[in-house]
Design a protein around this motif. Structure first.
Motif, PDB file in Angstrom:
ATOM      1  N   SER A  47       0.779  -1.141   0.151  1.00  0.00           N
ATOM      2  CA  SER A  47       0.004  -0.150   0.043  1.00  0.00           C
ATOM      3  C   SER A  47       0.814   1.090   0.126  1.00  0.00           C
ATOM      4  CB  SER A  47      -0.874   0.059   1.057  1.00  0.00           C
ATOM      5  OG  SER A  47      -1.598   1.227   1.230  1.00  0.00           O
ATOM      6  N   ASP A  48       0.444   2.409  -0.695  1.00  0.00           N
ATOM      7  CA  ASP A  48       1.040   3.747  -0.594  1.00  0.00           C
ATOM      8  C   ASP A  48       0.015   4.690  -0.014  1.00  0.00           C
ATOM      9  OD1 ASP A  48      -0.561   3.979  -2.513  1.00  0.00           O
ATOM     10  OD2 ASP A  48       0.962   4.854  -3.951  1.00  0.00           O
ATOM     11  N   SER A  49      -1.171   3.977   0.682  1.00  0.00           N
ATOM     12  CA  SER A  49      -2.127   4.947   1.074  1.00  0.00           C
ATOM     13  C   SER A  49      -3.236   5.338   0.057  1.00  0.00           C
ATOM     14  CB  SER A  49      -1.783   6.176   2.150  1.00  0.00           C
ATOM     15  OG  SER A  49      -1.179   7.216   1.412  1.00  0.00           O
ATOM     16  N   ASP A  50      -2.918   5.505  -1.176  1.00  0.00           N
ATOM     17  CA  ASP A  50      -3.591   6.008  -2.190  1.00  0.00           C
ATOM     18  C   ASP A  50      -3.992   4.710  -2.949  1.00  0.00           C
ATOM     19  OD1 ASP A  50      -3.551   8.875  -2.102  1.00  0.00           O
ATOM     20  OD2 ASP A  50      -1.948   8.891  -3.466  1.00  0.00           O
ATOM     21  N   ILE A  51      -3.142   3.593  -3.222  1.00  0.00           N
ATOM     22  CA  ILE A  51      -3.650   2.420  -3.734  1.00  0.00           C
ATOM     23  C   ILE A  51      -2.872   1.355  -2.806  1.00  0.00           C
ATOM     24  CG2 ILE A  51      -3.205   0.899  -5.426  1.00  0.00           C
ATOM     25  CD1 ILE A  51      -2.115   3.013  -7.355  1.00  0.00           C
ATOM     26  N   SER A  52      -3.907   0.329  -2.547  1.00  0.00           N
ATOM     27  CA  SER A  52      -3.862  -0.960  -1.600  1.00  0.00           C
ATOM     28  C   SER A  52      -3.750  -2.173  -2.520  1.00  0.00           C
ATOM     29  CB  SER A  52      -4.482  -0.724  -0.440  1.00  0.00           C
ATOM     30  OG  SER A  52      -4.245   0.088   0.508  1.00  0.00           O
ATOM     31  N   ILE A  53      -3.046  -3.081  -2.378  1.00  0.00           N
ATOM     32  CA  ILE A  53      -3.355  -4.352  -3.360  1.00  0.00           C
ATOM     33  C   ILE A  53      -3.117  -5.493  -2.288  1.00  0.00           C
ATOM     34  CG2 ILE A  53      -2.488  -5.630  -5.120  1.00  0.00           C
ATOM     35  CD1 ILE A  53      -1.310  -3.291  -6.450  1.00  0.00           C
ATOM     36  N   GLU A  54      -3.952  -6.497  -2.304  1.00  0.00           N
ATOM     37  CA  GLU A  54      -3.859  -7.575  -1.410  1.00  0.00           C
ATOM     38  C   GLU A  54      -4.020  -8.813  -2.326  1.00  0.00           C
ATOM     39  OE1 GLU A  54      -6.248  -7.953   2.510  1.00  0.00           O
ATOM     40  OE2 GLU A  54      -7.030  -9.585   1.389  1.00  0.00           O
ATOM     41  N   ARG A  55      -2.879  -9.811  -2.301  1.00  0.00           N
ATOM     42  CA  ARG A  55      -2.875 -10.725  -2.986  1.00  0.00           C
ATOM     43  C   ARG A  55      -2.778 -12.139  -2.238  1.00  0.00           C
ATOM     44  NH1 ARG A  55      -1.705 -14.601  -6.698  1.00  0.00           N
ATOM     45  NH2 ARG A  55      -0.821 -14.187  -8.814  1.00  0.00           N
ATOM     46  N   PHE A  56      -3.914 -13.026  -2.530  1.00  0.00           N
ATOM     47  CA  PHE A  56      -3.869 -14.148  -1.718  1.00  0.00           C
ATOM     48  C   PHE A  56      -3.315 -15.350  -2.465  1.00  0.00           C
ATOM     49  CE2 PHE A  56      -6.836 -18.100  -0.586  1.00  0.00           C
ATOM     50  CZ  PHE A  56      -6.368 -18.109   0.710  1.00  0.00           C
ATOM     51  N   VAL A  57      -2.572 -16.104  -1.620  1.00  0.00           N
ATOM     52  CA  VAL A  57      -2.154 -17.493  -2.315  1.00  0.00           C
ATOM     53  C   VAL A  57      -2.950 -18.673  -1.537  1.00  0.00           C
ATOM     54  CG1 VAL A  57      -0.090 -18.954  -2.899  1.00  0.00           C
ATOM     55  CG2 VAL A  57       0.019 -16.386  -2.874  1.00  0.00           C
ATOM     56  N   LYS A 236     -12.116  -6.424  -7.327  1.00  0.00           N
ATOM     57  CA  LYS A 236     -11.998  -7.745  -6.724  1.00  0.00           C
ATOM     58  C   LYS A 236     -11.922  -8.793  -7.992  1.00  0.00           C
ATOM     59  CE  LYS A 236     -14.390  -9.252  -3.097  1.00  0.00           C
ATOM     60  NZ  LYS A 236     -15.743  -9.371  -2.290  1.00  0.00           N
ATOM     61  N   ALA A 237     -10.713  -9.481  -7.992  1.00  0.00           N
ATOM     62  CA  ALA A 237     -10.578 -10.371  -9.031  1.00  0.00           C
ATOM     63  C   ALA A 237     -10.187 -11.759  -8.336  1.00  0.00           C
ATOM     64  CB  ALA A 237      -9.332 -10.026  -9.955  1.00  0.00           C
ATOM     65  N   LYS A 238      -9.920 -12.833  -8.840  1.00  0.00           N
ATOM     66  CA  LYS A 238      -9.243 -14.018  -8.336  1.00  0.00           C
ATOM     67  C   LYS A 238      -8.162 -13.796  -7.655  1.00  0.00           C
ATOM     68  CE  LYS A 238      -8.421 -18.964  -9.322  1.00  0.00           C
ATOM     69  NZ  LYS A 238      -8.295 -19.767 -10.371  1.00  0.00           N
ATOM     70  N   ASN A 239      -8.415 -13.889  -6.223  1.00  0.00           N
ATOM     71  CA  ASN A 239      -7.137 -13.895  -5.330  1.00  0.00           C
ATOM     72  C   ASN A 239      -6.609 -12.338  -5.107  1.00  0.00           C
ATOM     73  OD1 ASN A 239      -7.558 -16.838  -4.743  1.00  0.00           O
ATOM     74  ND2 ASN A 239      -6.099 -17.267  -6.335  1.00  0.00           N
ATOM     75  N   ILE A 240      -7.260 -11.647  -5.548  1.00  0.00           N
ATOM     76  CA  ILE A 240      -6.488 -10.273  -5.555  1.00  0.00           C
ATOM     77  C   ILE A 240      -7.857  -9.260  -5.281  1.00  0.00           C
ATOM     78  CG2 ILE A 240      -5.669  -8.258  -7.008  1.00  0.00           C
ATOM     79  CD1 ILE A 240      -4.104  -9.930  -8.652  1.00  0.00           C
ATOM     80  N   LEU A 241      -7.379  -8.460  -4.457  1.00  0.00           N
ATOM     81  CA  LEU A 241      -8.280  -7.274  -4.098  1.00  0.00           C
ATOM     82  C   LEU A 241      -7.373  -5.814  -4.358  1.00  0.00           C
ATOM     83  CD1 LEU A 241      -9.550  -7.942  -0.421  1.00  0.00           C
ATOM     84  CD2 LEU A 241     -10.642  -8.214  -2.787  1.00  0.00           C
ATOM     85  N   PHE A 242      -8.011  -4.826  -5.038  1.00  0.00           N
ATOM     86  CA  PHE A 242      -7.206  -3.724  -5.329  1.00  0.00           C
ATOM     87  C   PHE A 242      -8.039  -2.672  -5.103  1.00  0.00           C
ATOM     88  CE2 PHE A 242      -5.880  -0.176  -7.950  1.00  0.00           C
ATOM     89  CZ  PHE A 242      -4.771  -0.545  -8.456  1.00  0.00           C
ATOM     90  N   PHE A 243      -7.486  -1.822  -3.960  1.00  0.00           N
ATOM     91  CA  PHE A 243      -8.265  -0.815  -3.544  1.00  0.00           C
ATOM     92  C   PHE A 243      -7.730   0.720  -4.121  1.00  0.00           C
ATOM     93  CE2 PHE A 243      -8.778  -3.921  -0.312  1.00  0.00           C
ATOM     94  CZ  PHE A 243     -10.067  -3.651   0.408  1.00  0.00           C
ATOM     95  N   SER A 244      -8.515   1.802  -4.446  1.00  0.00           N
ATOM     96  CA  SER A 244      -7.919   2.784  -4.612  1.00  0.00           C
ATOM     97  C   SER A 244      -8.827   4.107  -4.358  1.00  0.00           C
ATOM     98  CB  SER A 244      -7.846   3.115  -6.360  1.00  0.00           C
ATOM     99  OG  SER A 244      -7.675   4.334  -6.664  1.00  0.00           O
ATOM    100  N   ARG A 245      -8.280   5.222  -3.736  1.00  0.00           N
ATOM    101  CA  ARG A 245      -9.062   6.172  -3.461  1.00  0.00           C
ATOM    102  C   ARG A 245      -9.699   6.734  -4.399  1.00  0.00           C
ATOM    103  NH1 ARG A 245      -6.867  11.369  -4.340  1.00  0.00           N
ATOM    104  NH2 ARG A 245      -4.700  11.411  -5.026  1.00  0.00           N
TER     105      ARG A 245
END
Length: 380
Positions: A47-57, A236-245
């Motif tokens: 995260s850089d506080s503007d964009i946050s990316i979560e990847r699940f394995v 929300k994609a498969k195994n990925i969350l992508f947040f943006s302000r």
């Protein structure tokens, strides 16, 4: 914490979350990647506080074991060093173990690294998003929408709202518009949405966020869920969350910019026209603002020219498929025209002019969901 993970899965996951990590953040812990091991698998967050990316394995997927969890836990590791280490480890399996005081041991084949970790409790929590405003779109179409609009956002911070792409949903149609006040790119597409139930239907997403999202998405027909809130968008994609302000403010009404009439209309081969503009810009780059001139001629031809007094002149001719209306001489930015043509994805493009000093519009012949608008340049 202790787990063993396949090198391929770890490398891919780290590459994805690194797209959200900034070295210039004022929050030191955000220079790290958060790693959480739990029964179901391993989650990585950047995260850089503007964009946050979560990847699940996931621990197991398609009868293949990705991760073996020996002891659940979490750690934050310096992203720059950790990403370089995992890329260069020798074996197909990587073991990561955290000891006291966040000391982290990384083993793979004959290689061992010790990294000083950071307290995961200090890592900011990801936003909690209510899923009321939700719609879905195919991943490959979403990538196309981004590619055909994001290049036209403003790079100047004088009007921050123009550094984003305006997304509006109406009657299950998503319309994306970007403008820097000198050009405009618009693309619409049908989405799977329950827009009647949505609290609001218009947001402005930073161009930088969409560019990074596009790098992560696959060229597949997999559906991406998009959730809107007042301040955030979640993909929300498969195994990925992508947040943006989201950007604050009202996006200008761009519908009035598109001319309703035209005085000169031409249809040209997209590829031939693009190549001619590219050649003319070779000399124009040295001149003012990379400007080239288009002049209509007899016998269904247009002349593309540029003149740089210190360098020389160039003249190029393009045969038109059709040319109707008034004679025309008009100057414009070669870069803007090339960007617009590259975004078209069509063999022939129709260009409608309303005069030498009025905006002109480009549309693919086969596809009316794409509109590009460019303002001319005064050269006399």
């Amino acid at each position: 914490m202790k787990f063993i993970i396949t090198r391929e899965q770890l490398v891919n996951s780290v590459q994805d979350v690194m797209k959200a990590v900034s070295t210039r953040t004022t929050i030191p812990i955000l220079t790290g990647i958060k790693i959480e091991a739990h029964e179901d698998g391993v989650t990585l967050t950047g995260s850089d506080s503007d964009i946050s990316i979560e990847r699940f394995v996931p621990a197991e997927e398609d009868d293949h074991v990705n991760v073996t969890i020996e002891k659940p836990g979490s750690i934050v590791l310096q992203a720059r060093f950790f990403s370089e280490i995992v890329k260069k480890l020798p074996d197909s399996k990587i073991e990561i173990e955290v000891y006291d005081r966040f000391s982290t041991h990384i083993r793979s084949g004959s290689s061992e690294f010790n990294l000083n970790g950071l307290d995961p409790q200090e890592y900011p929590r990801l936003p909690e998003v209510q899923e009321n405003n939700r719609f879905s779109i195919q991943a490959d179409l979403l990538k196309t929408l981004i590619r055909q609009t994001v290049f036209a956002v403003s790079v100047s911070e004088t009007r921050p709202i123009l550094t984003g792409v305006n997304w509006r949903i109406e009657d299950n149609e998503l319309k994306c518009v970007a403008t820097d006040s000198h050009r405009l790119a618009s693309r619409s597409a049908t989405v799977e949405a329950s827009s009647e139930d949505m609290d609001f239907s218009e947001v402005v997403i930073p161009g930088k966020s969409l560019t990074e999202l596009s790098k992560i998405l696959d060229d597949s027909s997999e559906l991406i869920d998009i959730i809107l809130t007042e301040s955030q968008v979640l993909f929300k994609a498969k195994n990925i969350l992508f947040f943006s302000r989201l950007l604050d403010g009202n996006y200008p009404d761009t519908s009035k910019l598109i001319p309703n009439d035209s005085k000169t209309v031409m249809i040209v081969s997209t590829k031939e026209f693009l190549q001619a503009i590219d050649r003319a810009s070779l000399l124009a780059k040295e001149g003012r603002n990379n400007v080239v001139k288009l002049s209509t001629m007899d016998q269904d031809q247009v002349e593309i020219s540029s003149n740089s007094p210190e360098i020389g002149k160039v003249f190029d001719h393009v045969k038109t498929e059709s040319l109707e209306g008034d004679e025309l001489k008009i100057s414009f930015s070669a870069k803007y025209m090339m960007d617009a043509l590259k975004a078209m994805d069509c063999s022939e493009v129709q260009i409608q002019f309303t005069g030498a000093m009025r905006p002109f519009v480009l549309n693919p012949i086969e596809e009316r969901s794409i509109t590009q608008l460019i303002l001319p340049v005064r050269t006399y």
